[in-house]
Design a protein around this motif. Structure first.
Motif, PDB file in Angstrom:
ATOM      1  N   GLU A  18       0.854  -1.182   0.000  1.00 35.59           N
ATOM      2  CA  GLU A  18       0.000   0.000   0.000  1.00 35.59           C
ATOM      3  C   GLU A  18       0.886   1.227   0.000  1.00 35.59           C
ATOM      4  O   GLU A  18       2.064   1.147   0.351  1.00 35.59           O
ATOM      5  CB  GLU A  18      -0.897   0.039   1.249  1.00 35.59           C
ATOM      6  CG  GLU A  18      -2.320  -0.321   0.974  1.00 35.59           C
ATOM      7  CD  GLU A  18      -3.213  -0.150   2.192  1.00 35.59           C
ATOM      8  OE1 GLU A  18      -4.314   0.360   2.000  1.00 35.59           O
ATOM      9  OE2 GLU A  18      -2.824  -0.514   3.306  1.00 35.59           O
ATOM     10  N   THR A  56       0.678   5.722   0.799  1.00 33.77           N
ATOM     11  CA  THR A  56      -0.073   6.929   1.143  1.00 33.77           C
ATOM     12  C   THR A  56       0.769   8.144   0.777  1.00 33.77           C
ATOM     13  O   THR A  56       1.996   8.107   0.831  1.00 33.77           O
ATOM     14  CB  THR A  56      -0.419   7.001   2.651  1.00 33.77           C
ATOM     15  OG1 THR A  56       0.777   7.067   3.402  1.00 33.77           O
ATOM     16  CG2 THR A  56      -1.260   5.817   3.084  1.00 33.77           C
ATOM     17  N   ASP A  96     -13.025   8.985   1.930  1.00 33.64           N
ATOM     18  CA  ASP A  96     -13.369   7.620   2.327  1.00 33.64           C
ATOM     19  C   ASP A  96     -13.228   7.415   3.827  1.00 33.64           C
ATOM     20  O   ASP A  96     -13.871   6.524   4.396  1.00 33.64           O
ATOM     21  CB  ASP A  96     -12.448   6.616   1.609  1.00 33.64           C
ATOM     22  CG  ASP A  96     -12.684   6.617   0.107  1.00 33.64           C
ATOM     23  OD1 ASP A  96     -13.813   6.311  -0.301  1.00 33.64           O
ATOM     24  OD2 ASP A  96     -11.748   6.948  -0.643  1.00 33.64           O
ATOM     25  N   GLU A 130      -9.010  11.280   4.313  1.00 33.11           N
ATOM     26  CA  GLU A 130      -8.316  10.387   3.382  1.00 33.11           C
ATOM     27  C   GLU A 130      -9.245   9.918   2.272  1.00 33.11           C
ATOM     28  O   GLU A 130     -10.411   9.631   2.500  1.00 33.11           O
ATOM     29  CB  GLU A 130      -7.793   9.146   4.100  1.00 33.11           C
ATOM     30  CG  GLU A 130      -6.677   9.401   5.059  1.00 33.11           C
ATOM     31  CD  GLU A 130      -6.097   8.109   5.595  1.00 33.11           C
ATOM     32  OE1 GLU A 130      -5.189   7.560   4.955  1.00 33.11           O
ATOM     33  OE2 GLU A 130      -6.568   7.661   6.656  1.00 33.11           O
ATOM     34  N   GLU A 188      -9.162   6.966  -0.842  1.00 34.15           N
ATOM     35  CA  GLU A 188      -8.476   5.858  -1.498  1.00 34.15           C
ATOM     36  C   GLU A 188      -8.647   6.078  -2.996  1.00 34.15           C
ATOM     37  O   GLU A 188      -9.732   5.899  -3.551  1.00 34.15           O
ATOM     38  CB  GLU A 188      -9.036   4.507  -1.064  1.00 34.15           C
ATOM     39  CG  GLU A 188      -8.215   3.353  -1.568  1.00 34.15           C
ATOM     40  CD  GLU A 188      -8.629   2.006  -0.986  1.00 34.15           C
ATOM     41  OE1 GLU A 188      -7.771   1.110  -0.955  1.00 34.15           O
ATOM     42  OE2 GLU A 188      -9.795   1.849  -0.579  1.00 34.15           O
ATOM     43  N   PRO A 232      -7.389   1.129  -5.293  1.00 31.66           N
ATOM     44  CA  PRO A 232      -7.156   0.219  -4.168  1.00 31.66           C
ATOM     45  C   PRO A 232      -5.692   0.228  -3.712  1.00 31.66           C
ATOM     46  O   PRO A 232      -4.768   0.044  -4.501  1.00 31.66           O
ATOM     47  CB  PRO A 232      -7.558  -1.146  -4.737  1.00 31.66           C
ATOM     48  CG  PRO A 232      -8.609  -0.813  -5.757  1.00 31.66           C
ATOM     49  CD  PRO A 232      -8.126   0.478  -6.389  1.00 31.66           C
ATOM     50  N   CYS A 253      -3.964   2.847  -2.584  1.00 31.60           N
ATOM     51  CA  CYS A 253      -3.267   4.118  -2.789  1.00 31.60           C
ATOM     52  C   CYS A 253      -4.108   5.248  -2.190  1.00 31.60           C
ATOM     53  O   CYS A 253      -5.170   5.576  -2.722  1.00 31.60           O
ATOM     54  CB  CYS A 253      -3.016   4.362  -4.279  1.00 31.60           C
ATOM     55  SG  CYS A 253      -2.157   5.907  -4.608  1.00 31.60           S
ATOM     56  N   TRP A 254      -3.621   5.808  -1.090  1.00 27.66           N
ATOM     57  CA  TRP A 254      -4.376   6.788  -0.322  1.00 27.66           C
ATOM     58  C   TRP A 254      -3.776   8.186  -0.415  1.00 27.66           C
ATOM     59  O   TRP A 254      -2.565   8.360  -0.312  1.00 27.66           O
ATOM     60  CB  TRP A 254      -4.385   6.379   1.146  1.00 27.66           C
ATOM     61  CG  TRP A 254      -5.136   5.127   1.404  1.00 27.66           C
ATOM     62  CD1 TRP A 254      -4.670   3.837   1.262  1.00 27.66           C
ATOM     63  CD2 TRP A 254      -6.481   5.013   1.840  1.00 27.66           C
ATOM     64  NE1 TRP A 254      -5.657   2.947   1.583  1.00 27.66           N
ATOM     65  CE2 TRP A 254      -6.785   3.636   1.952  1.00 27.66           C
ATOM     66  CE3 TRP A 254      -7.472   5.944   2.155  1.00 27.66           C
ATOM     67  CZ2 TRP A 254      -8.023   3.173   2.353  1.00 27.66           C
ATOM     68  CZ3 TRP A 254      -8.710   5.476   2.571  1.00 27.66           C
ATOM     69  CH2 TRP A 254      -8.981   4.106   2.667  1.00 27.66           C
TER      70      TRP A 254
END
Length: 135
Positions: free
Chosen positions: A4, A6, A30, A39, A41, A44, A46-47
């Motif tokens: 993941e 951010t 989200d 935040e 997203e 999927p 990647c924030w």
């Protein structure tokens, strides 16, 4: 293994920042875990985090893939009063891109694949990796 990612952008006023990025992204956050933080997203895993604070000079840009640079530029100029920004292309680079500033001085931008098939292959690759449980 990285699974993941951010990215954080800081804004001087979280209410205005959340509203600005909600308009930019065409949807509500989200996740709002606490005051001063929101935040989204983006895809999927990647924030994008928007946090209240002082932006870091020289950071960025964060660029988001879009279907039409020109269409998004016009929308942002109208809805968010973003200043006109140039769209660049360079021989050998499979995308065009452009960068603008948010109201707090953060560099944000877009990119667009020049070849529609390449864009669709990239999307399928991302979705396929997610369905296989690998990235």
């Amino acid at each position: 293994m990285v699974y993941e990612v951010t990215f954080q952008i800081r804004v001087g006023d979280i209410d205005k920042g959340q509203k600005w990025y909600t308009t930019l992204l065409n949807r509500e956050p989200d996740f709002i875990p606490h005051e001063g933080f929101a935040e989204w997203e983006l895809i999927p895993g990647c924030w994008l985090q928007v946090a209240e604070g002082t932006h870091l000079v020289g950071s960025g840009p964060i660029r988001l893939g879009v279907d039409s640079m020109e269409k998004e530029r016009e929308r942002l100029m109208k809805e968010l009063e973003v200043e006109f920004f140039q769209i660049f292309e360079r021989e050998g680079v499979p995308a065009k891109w452009g960068t603008f500033l948010d109201p707090w001085g953060n560099q944000v931008g877009f990119f667009e694949y020049l070849d529609e098939n390449e864009k669709l292959e990239r999307i399928q690759s991302i979705l396929g990796s997610l369905s296989k449980g690998t990235i």
